[in-house]
Design an enzyme around this catalytic site. Sequence first.
Site, PDB file in Angstrom:
ATOM      1  N   ASN A  61     -56.393 -20.859  14.361  1.00  0.00           N
ATOM      2  CA  ASN A  61     -55.298 -19.980  14.789  1.00  0.00           C
ATOM      3  C   ASN A  61     -55.487 -19.666  16.275  1.00  0.00           C
ATOM      4  O   ASN A  61     -56.399 -18.929  16.641  1.00  0.00           O
ATOM      5  CB  ASN A  61     -55.343 -18.704  13.934  1.00  0.00           C
ATOM      6  CG  ASN A  61     -54.258 -17.714  14.293  1.00  0.00           C
ATOM      7  OD1 ASN A  61     -53.573 -17.853  15.307  1.00  0.00           O
ATOM      8  ND2 ASN A  61     -54.112 -16.688  13.476  1.00  0.00           N
TER       9      ASN A  61
ATOM     10  N   HIS B 177     -45.989 -20.511  12.954  1.00  0.00           N
ATOM     11  CA  HIS B 177     -47.258 -20.091  13.540  1.00  0.00           C
ATOM     12  C   HIS B 177     -48.391 -20.536  12.622  1.00  0.00           C
ATOM     13  O   HIS B 177     -48.355 -20.319  11.406  1.00  0.00           O
ATOM     14  CB  HIS B 177     -47.261 -18.563  13.697  1.00  0.00           C
ATOM     15  CG  HIS B 177     -48.617 -18.019  13.991  1.00  0.00           C
ATOM     16  ND1 HIS B 177     -49.406 -18.518  15.000  1.00  0.00           N
ATOM     17  CD2 HIS B 177     -49.341 -17.033  13.394  1.00  0.00           C
ATOM     18  CE1 HIS B 177     -50.554 -17.855  15.008  1.00  0.00           C
ATOM     19  NE2 HIS B 177     -50.538 -16.963  14.053  1.00  0.00           N
TER      20      HIS B 177
ATOM     21  N   CYS C  17     -49.416 -12.993  18.025  1.00  0.00           N
ATOM     22  CA  CYS C  17     -49.100 -14.378  17.630  1.00  0.00           C
ATOM     23  C   CYS C  17     -47.617 -14.725  17.777  1.00  0.00           C
ATOM     24  O   CYS C  17     -47.246 -15.896  17.755  1.00  0.00           O
ATOM     25  CB  CYS C  17     -49.537 -14.635  16.203  1.00  0.00           C
ATOM     26  SG  CYS C  17     -51.272 -14.274  15.941  1.00  0.00           S
TER      27      CYS C  17
HETATM   28  N1  ACO Z   1     -67.210 -17.204   4.374  1.00  0.00           N
HETATM   29  C1  ACO Z   1     -67.629 -16.861   3.152  1.00  0.00           C
HETATM   30  N2  ACO Z   1     -67.244 -15.753   2.529  1.00  0.00           N
HETATM   31  C2  ACO Z   1     -66.380 -14.952   3.170  1.00  0.00           C
HETATM   32  C3  ACO Z   1     -65.894 -15.242   4.457  1.00  0.00           C
HETATM   33  C4  ACO Z   1     -66.351 -16.415   5.064  1.00  0.00           C
HETATM   34  N3  ACO Z   1     -65.955 -16.793   6.268  1.00  0.00           N
HETATM   35  N4  ACO Z   1     -65.054 -14.264   4.825  1.00  0.00           N
HETATM   36  C5  ACO Z   1     -64.993 -13.377   3.831  1.00  0.00           C
HETATM   37  N5  ACO Z   1     -65.814 -13.798   2.822  1.00  0.00           N
HETATM   38  C6  ACO Z   1     -66.059 -13.147   1.546  1.00  0.00           C
HETATM   39  C7  ACO Z   1     -65.778 -11.675   1.564  1.00  0.00           C
HETATM   40  O1  ACO Z   1     -66.882 -10.956   2.085  1.00  0.00           O
HETATM   41  C8  ACO Z   1     -65.555 -11.391   0.107  1.00  0.00           C
HETATM   42  O2  ACO Z   1     -66.799 -11.285  -0.514  1.00  0.00           O
HETATM   43  P1  ACO Z   1     -67.050 -10.181  -1.667  1.00  0.00           P
HETATM   44  O3  ACO Z   1     -66.064 -10.520  -2.749  1.00  0.00           O
HETATM   45  O4  ACO Z   1     -68.469 -10.389  -2.014  1.00  0.00           O
HETATM   46  O5  ACO Z   1     -66.745  -8.871  -1.013  1.00  0.00           O
HETATM   47  C9  ACO Z   1     -64.898 -12.664  -0.407  1.00  0.00           C
HETATM   48  O6  ACO Z   1     -65.174 -13.680   0.585  1.00  0.00           O
HETATM   49  C10 ACO Z   1     -63.413 -12.545  -0.583  1.00  0.00           C
HETATM   50  O7  ACO Z   1     -62.891 -11.901   0.565  1.00  0.00           O
HETATM   51  P2  ACO Z   1     -61.371 -11.681   0.741  1.00  0.00           P
HETATM   52  O8  ACO Z   1     -61.115 -11.015   2.051  1.00  0.00           O
HETATM   53  O9  ACO Z   1     -60.818 -11.059  -0.508  1.00  0.00           O
HETATM   54  O10 ACO Z   1     -60.910 -13.181   0.816  1.00  0.00           O
HETATM   55  P3  ACO Z   1     -59.446 -13.709   0.739  1.00  0.00           P
HETATM   56  O11 ACO Z   1     -59.332 -14.668  -0.369  1.00  0.00           O
HETATM   57  O12 ACO Z   1     -58.457 -12.601   0.834  1.00  0.00           O
HETATM   58  O13 ACO Z   1     -59.349 -14.535   2.083  1.00  0.00           O
HETATM   59  C11 ACO Z   1     -58.562 -14.381   4.339  1.00  0.00           C
HETATM   60  C12 ACO Z   1     -59.589 -13.910   3.335  1.00  0.00           C
HETATM   61  C13 ACO Z   1     -58.689 -15.912   4.479  1.00  0.00           C
HETATM   62  C14 ACO Z   1     -58.828 -13.743   5.679  1.00  0.00           C
HETATM   63  C15 ACO Z   1     -57.165 -13.995   3.766  1.00  0.00           C
HETATM   64  O14 ACO Z   1     -57.098 -12.614   3.538  1.00  0.00           O
HETATM   65  C16 ACO Z   1     -56.090 -14.394   4.676  1.00  0.00           C
HETATM   66  O15 ACO Z   1     -55.769 -15.556   4.762  1.00  0.00           O
HETATM   67  N6  ACO Z   1     -55.447 -13.443   5.367  1.00  0.00           N
HETATM   68  C17 ACO Z   1     -54.505 -13.713   6.370  1.00  0.00           C
HETATM   69  C18 ACO Z   1     -55.179 -13.408   7.620  1.00  0.00           C
HETATM   70  C19 ACO Z   1     -54.882 -14.360   8.732  1.00  0.00           C
HETATM   71  O16 ACO Z   1     -54.540 -15.506   8.598  1.00  0.00           O
HETATM   72  N7  ACO Z   1     -55.054 -13.824   9.889  1.00  0.00           N
HETATM   73  C20 ACO Z   1     -54.842 -14.560  11.057  1.00  0.00           C
HETATM   74  C21 ACO Z   1     -54.505 -13.649  12.132  1.00  0.00           C
HETATM   75  S1  ACO Z   1     -52.963 -12.923  11.891  1.00  0.00           S
HETATM   76  C22 ACO Z   1     -51.829 -13.954  12.373  1.00  0.00           C
HETATM   77  O17 ACO Z   1     -52.066 -14.956  12.954  1.00  0.00           O
HETATM   78  C23 ACO Z   1     -50.489 -13.623  12.132  1.00  0.00           C
END
Ligand code: ACO
Length: 332
Positions: A287, A257, A117
């Site tokens: 993204n 980003h 990214c």
């Molecule tokens: N829909 C519904 N539920 C979901 C989804 C979805 N799409 N994805 C995950 N869940 C569930 C999980 O299975 C979990 O369920 P559980 O508690 O029963 O196990 C629950 O939601 C919570 O999951 P977490 O991973 O703890 O959710 P979190 O609040 O951390 O959000 C996310 C996840 C959005 C990916 C977060 O970690 C995040 O924003 N991370 C940054 C990652 C990112 O932006 N990456 C982009 C690429 S990197 C870059 O561009 C630099």
Amino acid sequence: MPTSPRGSRIAGIGHYCPERVLTNFDLERIVETSDEWIVTRTGIRERRIAADGEAASDLALAASRIALNDAGIEAEELDGIILATVTSDMQFPATACIVQDQLGAKNAVAYDLNAACSGFIYGLSNAHALICSGQMSRVLVIGVEVLSKFVDWQDRATCVLFGDGAGAVVVEACEPGKGILGTYMKSDGSLADLLQIPAGGSRMPLSKDSYERRDHFIKMKGDGVFKYAVRAMVDATMKVLERTGMALDDIDFFIPHQANMRILDAIAKRLGLPQEKVVINLERFGNTSSATIPIAFDEIVKAGKVNEGDIVLLVAFGGGLTWGSVLLRHTG
Ligand code: ACO
């Protein structure tokens, strides 16, 4: 203070995204998710998805033609093409070479750059250095991704985040102190496992086993990415300001980003940046990795929001880990 006898500036900009729109409601029919979950956790409402047979070079070519036209130059006038991507047309040759041929940029040196990214920021920093050192005078920098072909459409934690698109800029020589004022790049390979595609390279060549484990798709440790993304983009912002002797208050447009709304909110809060200075379009594109910054920049330029002399800070973070920033004075 400029130390080089010449500087570089963005002389033209363009972007292109595929026509097909995939909304959160469409995703509800593909994996177990909901519009409400995706909007609350990420801010994303829809993303663009490339058509079957549409590759990175197709998107890059469309964005590049717009940028060249905007700069008012012919492809033959380019000395270099730097294409940042993690979703190249094929392992080799470089997608930059394919774009070079299709543009007819026969005088350009063309190469790909992989910084996930942060690729566009690394590319822009490379172009600036090549121009300031006198090795080149006009460089096309492209950020392009077709992530839809590399995400696991069975993994709801990742497939909802990404989209496809391309952005391009023509960077050309100018007086020092105009255009790009400073750049900053940083990497930390010890955190490579936070975000990767494990299979398909020389470490784990594609095999029946790796295919069945779905290791040829993007794997992400979302919470780790979140933590480091905020820290790294705050660091890159402050470092480029220090290098250029500028302050947060000098920034007119902050273009981060576009990974996730909560990441952007956390960065703006830590830096104390007013909301109106932070450019956000991720609700419409998701993204698009190395393409997010040039797409967002092009949108505000074409909307007539950026004036000559405005100070613009571009900052990114990505797999590698990689992060970096570019501070520039808009030259119109
Ligand atoms: N829909 C519904 N539920 C979901 C989804 C979805 N799409 N994805 C995950 N869940 C569930 C999980 O299975 C979990 O369920 P559980 O508690 O029963 O196990 C629950 O939601 C919570 O999951 P977490 O991973 O703890 O959710 P979190 O609040 O951390 O959000 C996310 C996840 C959005 C990916 C977060 O970690 C995040 O924003 N991370 C940054 C990652 C990112 O932006 N990456 C982009 C690429 S990197 C870059 O561009 C630099």
